[in-house]
Design an enzyme around this catalytic site. Structure first.
Site, PDB file in Angstrom:
ATOM      1  N   PRO A  71       0.828  -1.141   0.156  1.00 22.49           N
ATOM      2  CA  PRO A  71      -0.155  -0.050  -0.080  1.00 22.49           C
ATOM      3  C   PRO A  71       0.790   1.374   0.138  1.00 22.49           C
ATOM      4  CG  PRO A  71      -0.046  -0.995   2.169  1.00 22.49           C
ATOM      5  CD  PRO A  71       1.036  -1.863   1.229  1.00 22.49           C
ATOM      6  N   ALA A  81      10.561   1.471  -3.090  1.00 17.44           N
ATOM      7  CA  ALA A  81      10.812   0.039  -3.822  1.00 17.44           C
ATOM      8  C   ALA A  81      10.080   0.290  -5.374  1.00 17.44           C
ATOM      9  CB  ALA A  81       9.508  -0.656  -2.977  1.00 17.44           C
ATOM     10  N   ASP A 123      14.973   3.739   3.623  1.00 14.12           N
ATOM     11  CA  ASP A 123      14.003   3.008   2.710  1.00 14.12           C
ATOM     12  C   ASP A 123      14.554   2.590   1.289  1.00 14.12           C
ATOM     13  OD1 ASP A 123      12.366   4.042   4.431  1.00 14.12           O
ATOM     14  OD2 ASP A 123      10.822   4.876   3.479  1.00 14.12           O
TER      15      ASP A 123
HETATM   16  C1  MEV Z   1      10.001   7.057   8.253  1.00 14.58           C
HETATM   17  O1  MEV Z   1       9.732   5.605   7.900  1.00 14.58           O
HETATM   18  C2  MEV Z   1      10.927   6.916   9.299  1.00 14.58           C
HETATM   19  C3  MEV Z   1      11.253   8.117   9.971  1.00 14.58           C
HETATM   20  O2  MEV Z   1      12.449   7.751  10.947  1.00 14.58           O
HETATM   21  C4  MEV Z   1      12.210   9.025   8.881  1.00 14.58           C
HETATM   22  C5  MEV Z   1      13.404   8.704   8.512  1.00 14.58           C
HETATM   23  O3  MEV Z   1      13.911   7.825   8.940  1.00 14.58           O
HETATM   24  O4  MEV Z   1      13.941   9.056   7.360  1.00 14.58           O
HETATM   25  C6  MEV Z   1      10.561   9.003  10.658  1.00 14.58           C
END
Ligand code: MEV
Length: 289
Positions: A71, A81, A123
């Site tokens: 999602p 991704a 990410d």
């Molecule tokens: C977001 O998935 C995680 C946070 O720690 C931001 C980041 O790590 O860039 C809130």
């Protein structure tokens, strides 16, 4: 034509604190995004700025088709991704010779551009390499994989990571004496969890503590509380929000045999449940035949 896929991610510990140089632990998860790239003479006609930028950065033309199991706007790293899988498919189709580290760094550059300066290098790293990843001193390192049974609960409440990160930053600027000890406590929980991956009851307890500390930072949401409570009362070792909070997703660490019971409890509390575990492949090429 080339198809590549890349996994999503969850933060197990330390989100928000990592923004202030504290450690964090993230993990690649099974749901994936698949992207098929076809050669073409014309610039891509897609309505994803991530994909447009992948073609622009690599200097080739073509079209892309996305099929996503993740999602979007829910904190599971779906834009990273998409970007990683698209770059990898372009790399395959045009034989550009990019290695994983090049894909991860280019994907981060694209995310930063599209998200106007704020993007998570975690990410794009996790989506490229998969596995269990330690974020420390603003660097990312792959840890030995751990077989954790997780259920994700999506609140279906969309959130804006940049706004939530900005809000925590503002809270810290105006109240350093209150916020710094919370960040220190998150750091302590993250470090202790590294020594307790084989003791899931303790790990679950740490997740509960991390959730409470994130609530103290102001990034909770009533739906997150509801799903976390549903997971805990139906047998999870522990549960917490994952990612930026303010909506998005929570994760529950579950005994293997209780995964579907916990998923049902999350659904009964009006969340969308995804039963998952670690992805150790990272980005990969799919067989198109
Ligand atoms: C977001 O998935 C995680 C946070 O720690 C931001 C980041 O790590 O860039 C809130």
């Amino acid at each position: 034509m080339a198809t590549c896929s890349a996994p999503g991610k969850v933060f197990l510990f330390g989100e928000h604190a990592v923004v202030f140089g504290k450690p964090g632990i993230a993990m690649g998860i099974k749901p994936r995004v698949f992207v098929t790239v076809r050669r073409g003479k014309n610039p891509p006609r897609v309505n994803s700025p991530y994909i447009e930028n992948c073609f622009e950065q690599t200097g080739v033309n073509g079209s892309a088709y996305i099929h996503s199991q993740l999602p979007s706007s829910s904190g599971l790293g779906s834009s990273a991704a998409v970007t990683v899988a698209t770059l990898s498919a372009i790399n395959e189709e045009y034989n550009l010779g990019m290695d994983r580290s090049h894909i991860a760094s280019t994907a981060f550059k694209i995310e930063k551009k599209v998200q106007r300066g704020r993007a998570s290098p975690t990410d794009t790293f996790v989506s490229t390499y998969g596995g269990l990843v330690l974020v420390k001193d603003n660097k990312r390192r792959i840890l030995p994989p751990e077989n954790l049974s997780l259920v994700i609960g999506n609140t279906m409440v969309s959130h804006k990571t940049a706004e939530l990160v900005g809000m925590v930053g503002e809270f810290r600027r105006s109240n350093p004496h209150v916020v710094d000890p919370i960040l220190d406590a998150i750091e302590a929980v993250t470090i202790r969890s590294l020594h307790n991956f084989h003791n899931q009851k303790t790990l679950g307890r740490y997740m509960d503590v991390n959730h409470a500390l994130l609530e103290a930072l102001g990034v909770g949401h009533p739906m997150l509380t509801r799903l976390v409570t549903a997971a805990r009362t139906s047998g999870a070792y522990g549960a917490k929000m994952t990612g930026a909070g303010g909506g998005g997703c929570m994760i529950a660490l579950c005994p293997k045999r209780s995964k579907s019971r916990i998923a049902k409890a999350i659904e009964a509390a009006e969340g969308r449940a995804i039963i998952t575990s670690i992805d150790t492949d990272g980005v990969r090429t799919e067989d198109d035949s």
